[in-house]
Design an enzyme around this catalytic site. Structure first.
Site, short mmCIF file in Angstrom:
data_model
loop_
_atom_site.label_atom_id
_atom_site.label_comp_id
_atom_site.label_asym_id
_atom_site.label_seq_id
_atom_site.Cartn_x
_atom_site.Cartn_y
_atom_site.Cartn_z
N SER A 71 63.02 31.69 102.29
CA SER A 71 62.08 30.82 102.61
C SER A 71 62.08 29.23 102.52
O SER A 71 62.87 28.98 103.42
CB SER A 71 60.84 31.44 101.68
N ASP A 202 57.34 40.94 108.11
CA ASP A 202 57.17 39.73 107.43
C ASP A 202 56.04 39.11 107.76
O ASP A 202 55.77 38.82 109.09
CB ASP A 202 58.42 38.73 107.81
N HIS A 230 58.33 40.04 103.47
CA HIS A 230 59.11 38.53 103.48
C HIS A 230 60.27 38.66 102.19
O HIS A 230 61.19 37.64 102.41
CB HIS A 230 58.04 37.65 103.04
#
Length: 250
Positions: A71, A202, A230
Site C-alpha cells: 500500500s 481490493d 487489500h
C-alpha cells in the site's frame, strides 16, 4: 552466494507487526527487517513528501536489498528504487497503485482506478477530528472483498498504530501523501525487477491499477489472488511467502 536482506514496509496507519502472519513462512535464515514508516510506532515524523519519507528509511536499508512494500509502503519502495537504486536490488509490491485517487476524464492525465477524491478528502477530514475511528474505518475497507475477511480484520486491528506512540500529524501527512501522489510519470525510471501481488477484490486499490502497473513498469509480473482484498499477505501468507522467496532467490 549470500541472499539479500528482505525489507518489509507496512501501510498507512499500521505498524511493523502487521507482517507477523507472513514472516513465519519466509525461509529460515533470511535476514528480515521491518522498519516503521515515519510517525508510526514512535519513529520521528518527516516532511509531507514521499521523498522525505523514503529518505527517512535509508538508514534501515542495506545495499542491494529486496524491498517489499504494501500500500503506502509500496509507494515508498518505488521511490527508494528510483532515487536510491544501489539500495534496492528487486521489488515486491503488494496492493500498490501508482495513483490512489481517481483523476477525472478532463484532467491532463485521467486515472479511473482508485478512490474518489471526495472519499479520500473525507478520510483526511475525519482523521483530524477522530483519528481512532478513522483508522478503524480504513481497516474495515482493507478487509473488504476477502474470503477470509474476519482473519484479515483481526490481524489488521491487532497491528493498528498505537496513537499514544504515534504522531497524529505524521499520520495525517501519510493520508495526504496517498491523496496527492501520482507516480505514473516516474515508472520508466524503475529498472529493478518487480513482483506485483494484488487481490482481485481490493476495495482500496483496484486490481485494474495493478494490471496497468504491470504493463508500464519495465520489468514486472503480476500475481493475482482472486479471493483476496487489500491484504493478501494476511489471508494467504504462505502463498505470498513463496512469491517473495522466489524474488529473494533471484
Amino acid at each position: 552466494m549470500n541472499r539479500p536482506d528482505l525489507v518489509l514496509l507496512h501501510g498507512w496507519g499500521l505498524g511493523p507487526q502487521v507482517w507477523s502472519a507472513l514472516t513465519p513462512y519466509l525461509p529460515a535464515g533470511l535476514r528480515v527487517r521491518t522498519p516503521a514508516l515515519p510517525g508510526h510506532g514512535g519513529t520521528p515524523a518527516r516532511g509531507p513528501t514521499l521523498e522525505a519519507w523514503s529518505d527517512a528509511l535509508l538508514p534501515e536499508l542495506p545495499d542491494d536489498a529486496v524491498v517489499c512494500g504494501w500500500s503506502l509502503g509500496g509507494l515508498v519502495a518505488l521511490d527508494l528504487a528510483r532515487r536510491h537504486p544501489h539500495k534496492v536490488a528487486r521489488l515486491v509490491l503488494i496492493g500498490t497503485s501508482p495513483c490512489f485517487v481517481t483523476r477525472p476524464e478532463n484532467a491532463a492525465a485521467p486515472w479511473p482506478y482508485g478512490l474518489a477524491a471526495s472519499t479520500v478528502t473525507g478520510f483526511i477530514d475525519d482523521f483530524a477530528h477522530d483519528p481512532a475511528a478513522t483508522l478503524r474505518r480504513f481497516v474495515a475497507l482493507q478487509a473488504l472483498g476477502d474470503a477470509r475477511r474476519r482473519t484479515v480484520s483481526n490481524a489488521l486491528n491487532a497491528a493498528l498504530a498505537n496513537l499514544e506512540q504515534c504522531r497524529p500529524a505524521a499520520l495525517g501527512a501519510g493520508l495526504e501523501l496517498l491523496a496527492d501522489t501520482d507516480w505514473r510519470a516516474a515508472l520508466d525510471d524503475v529498472r529493478q525487477p518487480v513482483q506485483l501481488i494484488h487481490g482481485a477484490g481490493d476495495a482500496l486499490m483496484p486490481l485494474a491499477a495493478a494490471e496497468w502497473l504491470a504493463t508500464r513498469l519495465p520489468d514486472a509480473r503480476l500475481a493475482r489472488f482472486d479471493d483476496c482484498g487489500h491484504a493478501p499477505f494476511l489471508s494467504h501468507p504462505e502463498d505470498c511467502a513463496v512469491l517473495i522467496e522466489d524474488v529473494v532467490r533471484g
